[in-house]
Design an enzyme around this catalytic site. Structure first.
Site, mmCIF file in Angstrom:
data_model
loop_
_atom_site.group_PDB
_atom_site.id
_atom_site.type_symbol
_atom_site.label_atom_id
_atom_site.label_comp_id
_atom_site.label_asym_id
_atom_site.label_seq_id
_atom_site.Cartn_x
_atom_site.Cartn_y
_atom_site.Cartn_z
ATOM 1 N N LYS A 467 0.841 -1.187 0.000
ATOM 2 C CA LYS A 467 0.000 0.000 0.000
ATOM 3 C C LYS A 467 0.876 1.236 0.000
ATOM 4 O O LYS A 467 1.906 1.282 0.654
ATOM 5 C CB LYS A 467 -0.923 0.018 1.223
ATOM 6 N N ASN A 470 -2.138 8.137 -0.384
ATOM 7 C CA ASN A 470 -3.226 8.701 -1.191
ATOM 8 C C ASN A 470 -4.037 7.633 -1.920
ATOM 9 O O ASN A 470 -4.462 7.825 -3.060
ATOM 10 C CB ASN A 470 -2.673 9.716 -2.204
ATOM 11 N N GLY A 471 -4.235 6.492 -1.276
ATOM 12 C CA GLY A 471 -5.077 5.461 -1.855
ATOM 13 C C GLY A 471 -4.411 4.569 -2.879
ATOM 14 O O GLY A 471 -5.078 3.733 -3.491
ATOM 15 N N THR A 472 -3.113 4.707 -3.089
ATOM 16 C CA THR A 472 -2.400 3.871 -4.054
ATOM 17 C C THR A 472 -2.196 2.469 -3.480
ATOM 18 O O THR A 472 -1.784 2.308 -2.337
ATOM 19 C CB THR A 472 -1.041 4.489 -4.404
ATOM 20 N N ASP A 608 12.805 10.875 -4.600
ATOM 21 C CA ASP A 608 12.222 10.096 -3.500
ATOM 22 C C ASP A 608 12.947 8.765 -3.364
ATOM 23 O O ASP A 608 12.322 7.715 -3.228
ATOM 24 C CB ASP A 608 10.727 9.869 -3.746
#
Length: 881
Positions: A467, A470-472, A608
């Protein structure tokens, strides 16, 4: 849909009358004096007053009609302060060294900055000019650092409605232009701003009156030598100025009569403004609550139609005029009956009946709202139940098969999967049932089966891998018969998905970048098909570290889903017995660097980089691949840094960001190099971080407080990471230089370099004062730590003494010994060969264990003096390990 719309309309009609049921407002007597003292007599008698509360809300009060006209919420408080409690420090020594003389700064009730300190046993407050004081910062001493910042911003509001037209800040400024009648006109409004006026106004009376809210923010913070915030103060000063019509014409279109040196905006009228430091908007107007803004009906998408023309410029076509209109319900007319009394310094108490009736209305409105919401929920639930059974596709695909769970000791059930790829662990039956209901609830997932559902060429399994934010969600799946990892993003993050796809396409087909196979979408989600990997670097390091500490830890490996890598409960060897990285780990670290070199070569900054975004693939050997480039950026052509607008707040992950990312400063490829240093340290130390625990990393990064103690036994690693973690991005090495660093050299490469270095140094004449030779010998104290003969075996010294005499404090002579014995290894006596070990591993280990800093010290000197010489290209230009 009709029933849903009908319920929405009923809910709206029931709730909207509540907005009209509140009349009047009460302001506590406690705030009367602070307001009236800041307003002149003439302003109290007529005109307008702007009142700003501590939460940053600005309200316009019409003195003539005694009404609150509007309220604008900046969502930026105008005052906050903090002081660390004394009991936070556990010892008297810490308290005295950190707090010192109890000096701190704050602002008084008149919004004047003062410093407070204890002098001769008494506390003294001294007023200082905020701008001048911040200009003298930063202040540093042995026990504290004081930082300061001043920001300016302007809010451009419609005087009549209080609506925001534009906000001006240094980090948000940009211009927008349109073409009209072959002349370019400047438009103040951004694309996101409400369309209050544009280039079509021709007369001054057509323009709305504008008020400029000028805001100056002052921020001062004191940090101890331990990295703790001792105290901080932030406050703002605001002024309001009303713009006349003539000046507005300069905004809509610049007149030809305006000279180059003229500033087109001229203020005409100052508006009195009151700032209340200890009052919130809800406290000042307790009965307004959510009624301070009009209720808007949804409006259509009014994005302009655009056509690409010429070399990529966009032609903006006229949009739908009707779509530009924003419909709103009328704002209830709130009468502030006591506003005159407030300004004069007196208030009247509202009657008990008024308060009681207001409470009854609130309770009634809440009940009606909850009943309406519940009715809407059950209606939609009933509609979802009516959906027909999902269609099961007959197309043969690589559907993941269910495996029986097996247990290992006290371990919970572990799912294994073919081809060594990861799968989800045990799932609660109720959770699986919820997943089925979720698939049924979404109309776009009708063509689903018990194992998953199909979207275009993609089959998406219900097995979750990971997971994100933001819902990804990452799921297992199959794309055209190939097992893939499916990254599912919600449609609202379309821009992030598009950016990641473009960067994956640009960087595809590199062995150290995760492969991209395709993209599909439905009504709700975007699906990116990616190469299926075994686990993340984060999971691999933590699991291997746990196995190293306790072989019994294999029973919990399933919790991070890397079973295929750990066969028979045994993990891969990532560290040697002495704690140094094994060849397997060095290869994985090189893979990360190689992937980063490729991204930088094609102009992509990852932004990132962290262990969770490095994935591990297991084929004949382990391979590391960079992934998750959703926030990566392409550098513009012929540039080395991202633009100010593209850097973005929040880029990267906490604990892995470079200091310039945390400060939102200019960002170059160097931000990835800083993150790389943290990742390499994480690998070599079994999951540790050079800047400490999670909660303190960002502060330590900003203060350059790193701890490399855990890798001090590996001088090459200390040398590399010291450069990568340099707070100055200009002093960090390039990714290409990291690729060729001695940390990644094998034994053969190390011996080859020492031999070539000796040949190069022998060319220098000691008597002529060679700079290269002098620089090399200047490192003897660090490299040799005494005489080098004291660290060698007597049998070895006897052998070298037969042929020539050496200076035992000279690095040049030590290199000569290593070179000669390496070149004549086969001629050495058998007992000496056994002592030195085999070439190259044993021979190199014999000298590196006795002189661990020899290689990196010689490399550093020759890199400075011989980097452009042909013999050195082998070690700085080619990839030979």
């Amino acid at each position: 849909m009709r029933g849903s719309a009908l319920l929405d309309l009923i809910l709206f009609l029931l709730v909207s009358p509540l907005a009209h049921s509140f009349k009047g407002s009460e302001i506590s007597k406690f705030y009367d004096k602070s307001i009236s003292n800041q307003i002149s007599q003439s302003d109290r008698e007529s005109g307008y007053v702007l009142v700003s509360t501590v939460d940053g809300s600005i309200s316009l009060v019409d003195m003539s009609s005694q009404k609150l006209d509007w309220t604008f919420h900046t969502n930026e408080p105008i005052y906050s302060s903090y002081q660390a409690p004394h009991y936070h420090y556990t010892t008297d020594e810490e308290r005295s060294s950190v707090l010192g003389d109890d000096f701190y700064m704050d602002c008084d009730k008149d919004w004047r900055l003062y410093n407070s300190s204890v002098r001769k046993g008494k506390r003294v407050n001294e007023i200082v000019d905020a701008s001048e004081f911040i200009g003298t910062l930063p202040y540093t001493s042995t026990d504290r650092i004081v930082l300061g910042k001043k920001d300016t911003s302007v809010f451009l509001l419609d005087w009549k409605t209080g609506k925001l037209v534009k906000r001006y800040r240094m980090d948000e400024l940009y211009s927008n232009t349109v073409v009209e009648n072959d002349k370019e006109k400047a438009i103040v409004l951004s694309k996101e701003a409400p369309l209050l006026f544009g280039s079509g106004f021709k007369k001054s009376e057509d323009f709305p009156e504008l008020v400029y809210i000028e805001r100056k923010d002052f921020k001062i913070q004191c940090i101890s030598k331990f990295g703790d915030v001792l105290w901080s103060v932030s406050y703002a000063k605001m002024e309001a100025k009303l713009q006349n019509h003539e000046s507005v014409q300069f905004i809509s279109g610049l007149s030809s009569s305006v000279g180059k040196n003229q500033f087109p905006l001229s203020y005409t009228t100052s508006v009195p403004m009151v700032q209340l430091r200890n009052v919130k908007y809800e406290t000042l107007f307790p009965r307004l609550g959510f009624l301070d803004e009009a209720l808007y009906l949804p409006f259509q998408d009014r994005k302009p139609n655009q056509l690409a023309i010429g070399d990529g410029n966009q032609l903006t076509l006229p949009g739908n005029k009707e779509a530009e209109e924003v419909l709103s319900l009328p704002l209830p007319e709130t009468v502030i009956s006591q506003i005159t009394d407030i300004i004069d310094g007196s208030t009247k108490q509202a009657g008990f009946a008024s308060k009681f009736s207001g409470l009854i209305v609130l309770i009634f409105g809440f009940c009606v709202t909850m009943l309406s919401v519940c009715g809407l929920f059950f209606y939609r639930l009933r509609q979802s139940i009516r959906i027909k059974e999902p269609y099961v596709s007959e197309v043969p695909i690589a559907t993941p098969k269910k495996k029986k769970s097996k247990k290992n000791g006290t371990t919970k059930a572990v799912h294994k999967k073919e081809n060594g790829f990861i799968s989800g662990g045990n799932k609660d039956p109720s959770h699986e049932e919820n997943e089925k209901r979720l698939l049924t609830a979404f109309p776009g997932l009708n063509n689903s089966s018990a194992e998953g559902y199909r979207v275009g060429k993609l089959f998406v399994s219900n097995k979750e891998i990971a997971k994100g934010s933001n819902g990804t969600v990452v799921l297992e799946g199959s794309y055209e018969g190939r097992l893939v990892a499916v990254k599912r993003l919600v449609q609202s993050h379309h821009d992030v998905a598009q950016k990641e796809i473009l960067n994956l396409m640009a960087s595809d087909k590199h062995s150290n970048i995760v492969r991209w196979y395709g993209v599909d979408q439905d009504e709700h989600f975007i699906y990116i098909s990616l190469e299926l990997c075994a686990c993340s670097l984060n999971d691999l390091i933590y699991a291997s570290s746990a196995l190293l500490e306790s072989p019994m830890a294999s029973s919990s490996i399933h919790s991070i889903q890397i079973n295929p890598i750990f066969e028979n409960g045994k993990g891969v060897e990532l560290w040697k017995e002495n704690g140094h990285p094994s060849p397997v780990l060095l290869k994985l670290m090189r893979d990360i660097v190689a992937g980063l070199v490729h991204l930088h070569d094609i102009g992509i900054v990852h932004r990132d980089l962290k262990p969770q975004n490095v994935l591990i693939v297991k084929n004949s050997s382990l391979c590391a691949k960079l992934s998750d480039m959703g926030i990566s950026k392409r550098l513009p052509a012929d540039t080395s840094a991202l633009t100010r607008n593209s850097t973005g707040l929040g880029s990267g992950s906490s604990g892995w960001q470079a200091p310039e990312q945390l400060r939102n400063e200019r960002q170059t490829r160097a931000v990835d190099l800083f993150s790389l240093g943290c990742v390499l340290f994480f690998c070599m130390t079994g999951g540790k971080h050079p800047y400490g625990d999670n909660y303190e990393r960002d502060v330590n990064v900003l203060n350059d407080q790193k701890d490399l103690f855990l890798i001090e036994s590996l001088p090459e690693a200390v040398h590399l990471l010291t450069g990568l973690l340099n707070p100055d991005p200009n002093l960090r090495p390039r990714a290409q230089d990291v690729m060729h660093h001695p940390l990644f050299w094998n034994s053969d490469m190390r011996l080859s370099f020492l031999r070539d270095a000796s040949d190069r140094v022998e060319l220098e004449n000691r008597e002529e004062g060679s700079q290269l030779l002098a620089a090399l010998e200047s490192t003897a104290a660090v490299t040799l730590n005494g005489r080098w003969d004291e660290k060698l075996d007597s049998i070895f010294l006897d052998n070298i003494g037969r042929y020539r005499r050496y200076k035992f404090d000279s690095i040049r002579d030590l290199l000569r010994v290593i070179r000669n014995k390496l070149n004549h290894y086969r001629e050495l006596p058998k007992e000496l060969q056994e002592l030195l070990g085999s070439v190259p591993e044993g021979f190199e280990r014999y000298f590196s264990s006795r002189f661990p800093k020899l290689l990196i010290q010689v490399y550093t000197v020759l890199f400075d003096y011989c980097n452009n010489e042909e013999f050195f290209f082998k070690y700085s230009k080619t990839t030979v390990f």
